[in-house]
Design a protein around this motif. Structure first.
Motif, mmCIF file in Angstrom:
data_model
loop_
_atom_site.group_PDB
_atom_site.id
_atom_site.type_symbol
_atom_site.label_atom_id
_atom_site.label_comp_id
_atom_site.label_asym_id
_atom_site.label_seq_id
_atom_site.Cartn_x
_atom_site.Cartn_y
_atom_site.Cartn_z
ATOM 1 N N UNK A 52 0.814 -1.217 0.000
ATOM 2 C CA UNK A 52 0.000 0.000 0.000
ATOM 3 C C UNK A 52 0.844 1.262 0.000
ATOM 4 N N UNK A 53 2.000 1.228 0.658
ATOM 5 C CA UNK A 53 2.805 2.446 0.771
ATOM 6 C C UNK A 53 4.245 2.066 1.078
ATOM 7 N N UNK A 54 5.096 3.089 1.263
ATOM 8 C CA UNK A 54 6.487 2.820 1.615
ATOM 9 C C UNK A 54 6.692 2.799 3.123
ATOM 10 N N UNK A 55 5.588 2.797 3.886
ATOM 11 C CA UNK A 55 5.690 2.706 5.347
ATOM 12 C C UNK A 55 6.175 1.316 5.753
ATOM 13 N N UNK A 56 6.704 1.171 6.951
ATOM 14 C CA UNK A 56 7.111 -0.170 7.409
ATOM 15 C C UNK A 56 5.965 -1.171 7.262
ATOM 16 N N UNK A 57 6.324 -2.382 6.842
ATOM 17 C CA UNK A 57 5.290 -3.384 6.597
ATOM 18 C C UNK A 57 4.501 -3.130 5.333
ATOM 19 N N UNK B 54 0.353 3.879 -3.040
ATOM 20 C CA UNK B 54 0.432 5.318 -2.804
ATOM 21 C C UNK B 54 1.254 6.023 -3.871
ATOM 22 N N UNK B 55 2.277 5.343 -4.378
ATOM 23 C CA UNK B 55 3.125 5.946 -5.409
ATOM 24 C C UNK B 55 2.469 5.922 -6.783
#
Length: 566
Positions: A434-439, A461-462
């Motif tokens: 989903x995003x570049x966040x952890x996990x 997200x990107x």
């Protein structure tokens, strides 16, 4: 317009365990899906197919069901499912449930009762047999026949209490139901009607062509170097399969309105078989999942024995299905699902050309005649995972194969790992990015299986909002199917049939036509422009690169795909 609504529809498969985790336990759940409904709406899909969320011990990630009418607490509550249904329906999206009725869990009350005694009234709900040839139960070779399980090992499990064996084509914790028993069928139909009454919009039927076994359960042929007999010829398209599916249709779907969708997963089904299964006049299923195109790169040793294939192999096979179901029946179109490695790694280029090759493969698939299926993350160009060691895998089929190949057959561990990295079902089951966040934005906790390390670059997200992304291209393909009757129901003609790099075809309906040209290789490709002369006055309708030629020129860049319309 299309005769059936699903001829212009696109289905999106959600594998709940890996889609989105709302509570931080590292496992996806129903509330996680609810939180991402806007993503599905933005993509434009018409149907969500939900892999199993039923109560289960999770020996096979939910495909071992212990209660068909209960939601597993791992995924949420019955109220969560009601909210998901309402949220999808409010967005004009239907919900199709996974129907797994070739087998249950060994913890299902039906099997618990069946195993309680040879005299149990449910004993004949499953396939129980004594040891063969007067041998002692548990003795080597005493199994009722020589069939191997699809998850390695024998397909029979000894019950010490009764001295009899039960059949399990998959895990030993997935005993096969005996569809010869009418009580079994009635129980299944009652459960299906219960779900439709609750508001779901159809079923994807897991290995449904296995429910009719050949009488006598004869031994299978043992392949060279194999340990067990091949059960497939004795379980696929069995003698009563059409009877059972027609009866299911009559008892569950006939008389209801036509808003429902049924698709049967049928390993080993042929074109001729599929014509019968999907002929609407026969009243069986709307479409089938066939496996020919995703079995092309399997060698003599099966799925773990890789053999390279080319564009010619793919397009000849897919074209044969297009032509075979042109007059009767209907195709399902897919590259990916929860059991298949990622297509951009398998048939594309997950390195330098990841984005453009993902778009090219999507173009080729979505503009054929049939109902396309998008597996979660496919719309982002998610790729196979560089698994390091056997401890990184979670899939029971993968782990069992490794144990059998290394420990029983003495194959070098690293060679087996190479095959697992290429083909394991876990490639499809790592978390949605989903995003570049952890996990990968999938969870705030420790994910049940590690995400692909490329998630900081490859994520929703990107891509959402980026007109050059894989997501934007899939959205355009879906929109084109919705608004073009040529895509939905036009005929199909292969173009440049012997070209070794280019997959090209025409779609026609009345005076309208489309030409799809796709170079499925990493090298420039040239072709005879005279072969597409009738499209010289056409206009580019869709392309996967920003500099598509205004008309066919006789050349395509690596992985370039262009759609012309006139």
């Amino acid at each position: 317009m299309s005769d059936k609504w699903w001829q212009s529809a696109v289905v999106y498969q959600v594998y709940p365990r890996s889609f989105a985790d709302s509570d931080g336990d590292g496992i996806g759940d129903l509330r996680g899906i609810i939180e991402h409904l806007d993503h599905l709406e933005a993509l434009g899909v018409d149907v969500v197919w939900l892999s199993p969320i039923y109560a289960s011990p999770h020996d096979d990630n939910g495909y071992d069901i212990s209660d068909y009418r209960a939601i597993d607490p791992l995924f949420g509550t019955s109220g969560d499912l009601d909210e998901l249904l309402a949220g999808l329906h409010a967005r004009g999206i239907k919900l199709v449930m996974d129907l797994v009725v070739n087998h249950t869990s060994d913890e299902h009350p039906w099997f618990v009762e069946s195993a309680s005694s040879p005299d149990s009234p449910k004993r004949d709900w499953y396939w129980w047999r004594p040891a063969r040839d007067g041998r002692q139960p548990g003795e080597e070779g005493a199994e009722p026949n020589n069939w191997g399980s699809f998850f390695s090992g024998p397909a029979w499990q000894l019950d010490p209490a009764s001295g009899e064996y039960y059949l399990h084509l998959f895990s030993r914790k997935q005993p096969d139901l005996n569809w010869e028993n009418p009580e079994v069928r009635e129980a299944v139909y009652d459960m299906m009607n219960w779900w439709l009454d609750r508001g779901v919009d159809g079923f994807r039927m897991d290995v449904i062509n296995f429910i009719s076994k050949q009488p006598g359960l004869p031994d299978g042929e043992v392949p060279p170097g194999g340990l067990y007999g091949n059960a497939h010829p004795h379980i696929a398209q069995g003698p009563r399969i059409h009877e059972f599916l027609h009866e299911m249709h009559e008892r569950v779907l006939a008389g209801r309105d036509d808003r429902y969708l049924t698709v049967g997963e049928m390993p080993g089904v042929t074109i001729d078989d599929a014509v019968l299964f999907t002929d609407p006049e026969r009243g069986e299923v709307d479409m089938v999942f066939q496996f020919e195109h995703v079995d092309l790169d399997h060698g003599p040793g099966g799925k773990w024995d890789h053999r390279p294939i080319g564009v010619l192999d793919l397009k000849r096979n897919l074209a044969a299905w297009q032509e075979g179901l042109a007059e009767r029946g209907w195709n399902s179109l897919y590259w990916n699902n929860h059991d298949q490695p990622r297509v951009v790694s398998r048939f594309g280029d997950d390195g330098e050309h990841r984005v453009v090759s993902a778009k090219a493969l999507g173009t080729v698939l979505h503009l054929m005649r049939g109902t396309p299926y998008v597996y979660q993350g496919e719309e982002l160009g998610m790729a196979n995972v560089p698994f390091d060691a056997i401890g990184d895998f979670r899939d029971i089929e993968t782990l069992n194969h490794y144990a059998q190949a290394v420990e029983l057959q003495g194959q070098p561990a690293e060679e087996v790992l190479v095959a697992l990295r290429r083909t394991s079902r876990d490639n499809a089951r790592t978390p949605m990015q989903w995003s570049d966040a952890p996990g990968a934005g999938f969870t705030t906790g420790e994910p049940w299986i590690a995400p692909n390390p490329d998630y900081p670059e490859v994520n929703a997200a990107a891509q959402v909002g980026d007109p050059d992304s894989v997501f934007a291209h899939y959205r355009a393909l879906i929109d084109l199917r919705h608004r073009s009757e040529v895509v939905a129901t036009g005929d199909f003609t292969l173009v440049l049939p012997e070209h070794e790099q280019i997959f090209a075809y025409a779609r026609r309906l009345g005076d309208a036509s489309l030409l799809v040209l796709a170079n499925l290789s990493g090298e420039p490709a040239t072709y005879d422009v005279e072969a597409v002369a009738e499209w010289q006055d056409a206009e580019p309708l869709l392309a996967n690169t920003p500099d598509a030629a205004p008309s066919p020129t006789g050349s395509l860049a690596p992985w370039e795909a262009v759609v012309y319309a006139r």
